[in-house]
Design a protein around this motif. Structure first.
Motif, PDB file in Angstrom:
ATOM      1  N   LYS B  36       0.840  -1.205   0.000  1.00 18.33           N
ATOM      2  CA  LYS B  36       0.000   0.000   0.000  1.00 18.33           C
ATOM      3  C   LYS B  36       0.877   1.257   0.000  1.00 18.33           C
ATOM      4  CE  LYS B  36      -4.220   1.873   1.891  1.00 18.33           C
ATOM      5  NZ  LYS B  36      -5.359   1.700   2.785  1.00 18.33           N
ATOM      6  N   ALA B  37       1.978   1.169   0.719  1.00 20.37           N
ATOM      7  CA  ALA B  37       2.898   2.312   0.752  1.00 20.37           C
ATOM      8  C   ALA B  37       3.612   2.476  -0.593  1.00 20.37           C
ATOM      9  CB  ALA B  37       3.925   2.123   1.870  1.00 20.37           C
ATOM     10  N   LEU B  38       3.769   1.373  -1.290  1.00 19.99           N
ATOM     11  CA  LEU B  38       4.512   1.404  -2.554  1.00 19.99           C
ATOM     12  C   LEU B  38       3.653   1.954  -3.692  1.00 19.99           C
ATOM     13  CD1 LEU B  38       7.205   0.505  -3.931  1.00 19.99           C
ATOM     14  CD2 LEU B  38       6.115  -1.689  -4.378  1.00 19.99           C
ATOM     15  N   TRP B  39       2.426   1.418  -3.820  1.00 21.67           N
ATOM     16  CA  TRP B  39       1.579   1.825  -4.942  1.00 21.67           C
ATOM     17  C   TRP B  39       0.143   1.395  -4.695  1.00 21.67           C
ATOM     18  CZ3 TRP B  39      -1.394  -0.998  -8.496  1.00 21.67           C
ATOM     19  CH2 TRP B  39      -1.878  -0.267  -9.576  1.00 21.67           C
ATOM     20  N   VAL B  40      -0.799   2.292  -5.037  1.00 26.54           N
ATOM     21  CA  VAL B  40      -2.204   1.917  -5.054  1.00 26.54           C
ATOM     22  C   VAL B  40      -2.795   2.353  -6.384  1.00 26.54           C
ATOM     23  CG1 VAL B  40      -2.624   1.905  -2.565  1.00 26.54           C
ATOM     24  CG2 VAL B  40      -2.820   4.053  -3.819  1.00 26.54           C
ATOM     25  N   GLY B  41      -3.855   1.686  -6.804  1.00 25.03           N
ATOM     26  CA  GLY B  41      -4.518   2.026  -8.057  1.00 25.03           C
ATOM     27  C   GLY B  41      -5.566   3.105  -7.845  1.00 25.03           C
ATOM     28  N   ARG B  42      -6.465   3.201  -8.808  1.00 22.39           N
ATOM     29  CA  ARG B  42      -7.512   4.219  -8.742  1.00 22.39           C
ATOM     30  C   ARG B  42      -8.389   4.073  -7.506  1.00 22.39           C
ATOM     31  NH1 ARG B  42     -10.964   4.179 -13.943  1.00 22.39           N
ATOM     32  NH2 ARG B  42     -10.826   1.968 -13.569  1.00 22.39           N
ATOM     33  N   SER B  43      -8.497   2.849  -7.019  1.00 18.16           N
ATOM     34  CA  SER B  43      -9.334   2.606  -5.848  1.00 18.16           C
ATOM     35  C   SER B  43      -8.697   3.136  -4.569  1.00 18.16           C
ATOM     36  CB  SER B  43      -9.567   1.098  -5.690  1.00 18.16           C
ATOM     37  OG  SER B  43      -8.328   0.443  -5.465  1.00 18.16           O
TER      38      SER B  43
END
Lengths: 253, 249
Positions: B36-43
């Motif tokens: 989650k700290a690295l990357w999240v999408g549009r959501s």
């Protein structure tokens, strides 16, 4: 008397002409419509139960509603025009399954000193989905779809394919694939429907069999073990995260 | 997951200069926080797949994180070229002593083995000498990237595996189609666990395991018919996956 004879003859001739026009129209299948998941040339060859026919109708209605929400008004108009084009004016042949109109630039590596999270770009990294079914490639190529639209259409393709799989029997499923592979009579763009989705003239279509994602790469399966190894060796990290299930079904990424 | 890139030979070759970490999404809280700290999408939540290339500290970003290699690179060739270029700045010699790359549990390992269409090797009980032999073989050219590994701490871990003998210390297992159970193909006990015997077992196991050739749709359809459903350790957050799982409700 002669007048009556002449009228009767005209009536008979008129009926004959009308009948032959109707027969010709029947032989010439209707062009495909938005939301149609089984092209006319496939539908005409397959036998469905009345229940299946209704299920397909319901599915197509649902697909059409979703496509109408995804596409702009201008795009919808374009789709209608493209689907009704006569044979021979289909434009570029469709691409084999798995290949798409990805228009990406060069790889986006950060280089030393740069970091930060990135944003979602384009369709999700899902397993290969087979030939497109809700809109043929020769249509989608001409619509200037945004990345969001492409992703939504890809997702709709997948879910529609799954729904169709539920409706058809195993034999019908195989028959459908075979008919789509062969294309309408006369080859791609021939009378009766869309070009053969997922193939181009002269090429063999992909069998669509699922192949595992990463044979040959040796993966560390936990973050702790991988980080320890990276710190021990000084090697950079190729990081992937994936769910070993799809739609809740395990055994597939 | 974009398999087409990662199964290309040039990418596999380039991967040897990296530590390749493949996390199982939704199976570990700490890993989920890391993702989650690295990357999240549009959501704005962790999605089914994440891809990145990082420095050895796991923090420095060398290739911007995204959903998959296909989001960042045009094709496998471009990915491999980038990996080769990045690897030049770091140590790439093969250092002996890499640990056995085990999946956290036999349950997970069965599923991963089914996904990868590879046999599963399970070390049963604590046997450091056997583990050391297997580690060396796992990273050798003959066997690298060809098996999934796990450890069984107790007989309960092997409850879903049929054919396990009481004294077996090393098991070569064929996962079932949906990775929910397994069948022993070969097993070694402590009296015959020489390096040569392990090599033979691994080679034979690869020959004996013949996964079903099927399309993605056939697999998912058959799975739904059978009621094969994976319960994740932590809640799924990818919106499309949540929607796709609704058939089980």
């Amino acid at each position: 008397m002669q007048k009556r004879l002449f009228l009767a003859l005209a009536l008979v001739l008129g009926s004959v002409v009308l009948c032959s026009l109707a027969a010709e129209a029947q032989q010439r299948p209707r062009p495909p419509e938005l939301g149609q998941v089984l092209p006319p040339f496939v539908r005409s060859e397959m036998k469905f139960t009345s229940k299946q026919r209704q299920q397909i109708i319901d599915l197509e209605k649902e697909v059409k509603e979703k496509l109408l929400k995804i596409l702009t008004a201008e795009q919808r108009q374009k789709v209608t025009t493209l689907l009704r084009q006569p044979p021979g004016k289909m434009g570029k042949p469709p691409m084999p399954p798995g290949e798409g109109g990805k228009d990406k630039g060069p790889g986006k590596d950060m280089g030393p000193g740069k970091d930060g999270p990135g944003k979602d770009k384009g369709p999700g990294g899902k397993p290969p989905k087979g030939p497109p079914i809700v809109l043929p490639p020769f249509v989608t190529e001409k619509l200037n779809l945004t990345d969001t639209q492409k992703r939504d259409i890809d997702d709709l393709d997948r879910s529609t394919m799954m729904d169709l799989r539920q409706i058809l029997t195993d034999d019908q499923w195989k028959q459908m694939h075979e008919l789509m592979r062969k294309g309408p009579q006369g080859g791609p763009g021939g009378p009766g429907g869309r070009p053969n989705p997922g193939s181009r003239p002269g090429s063999r279509p992909s069998p669509g069999a699922y192949k595992p994602a990463s044979q040959g790469i040796q993966w560390f399966a936990t973050l702790d073990s991988g980080l320890r190894e990276a710190q021990r060796t000084g090697k950079p990290i190729l990081l992937l995260s994936a769910a070993p299930h799809c739609g809740g079904v395990p055994g597939i990424w | 997951m974009d398999g087409s890139f990662l199964s290309q030979q040039e990418v596999v070759t380039a991967s040897r200069s990296f530590v390749c970490i493949r996390l199982l999404t939704y199976e570990n809280e700490a890993e989920n926080r890391f993702l989650k700290a690295l990357w999240v999408g549009r959501s704005r939540e962790v999605e089914n797949t994440t891809f990145a290339i990082l420095g050895p500290d796991g923090k420095k970003v060398l290739v911007k994180p995204s959903r998959s290699p296909g989001h960042t690179f045009e094709d496998g060739r471009e990915l491999a070229a980038t990996m080769k270029r990045l690897a030049r700045s770091y140590a790439s010699d093969q250092k002996p002593g890499s640990p056995l790359p085990t999946v956290a549990s036999v349950r997970l390992a069965l599923d991963v083995a089914a996904c990868d269409r590879q046999p599963l090797i399970v070390l049963n009980g604590s046997n450091p000498r056997l583990a050391a032999k297997l580690e060396t073989l796992a990273w050798s050219n003959d066997f690298i990237g060809k098996f999934i590994y796990s450890r069984a701490a107790s007989h309960m871990d092997l409850a879903k595996i049929s054919g396990v003998e009481k004294d077996a210390v090393l098991l070569v297992i064929a996962p079932d189609r949906f990775g929910q159970s397994g069948k022993v193909l070969l097993q070694l006990d402590s009296s015959n666990a020489s390096t040569a015997a392990i090599v033979t077992a691994l080679n034979r196991g690869r020959t004996m395991y013949v996964p079903k050739d099927e399309t993605y749709y056939d697999h998912v359809f058959a799975g739904r018919q059978k009621g094969a459903f994976w319960e994740t350790a932590i809640p799924v957050t990818d919106p499309m996956e949540l929607q796709a799982r609704s058939w089980k409700k």
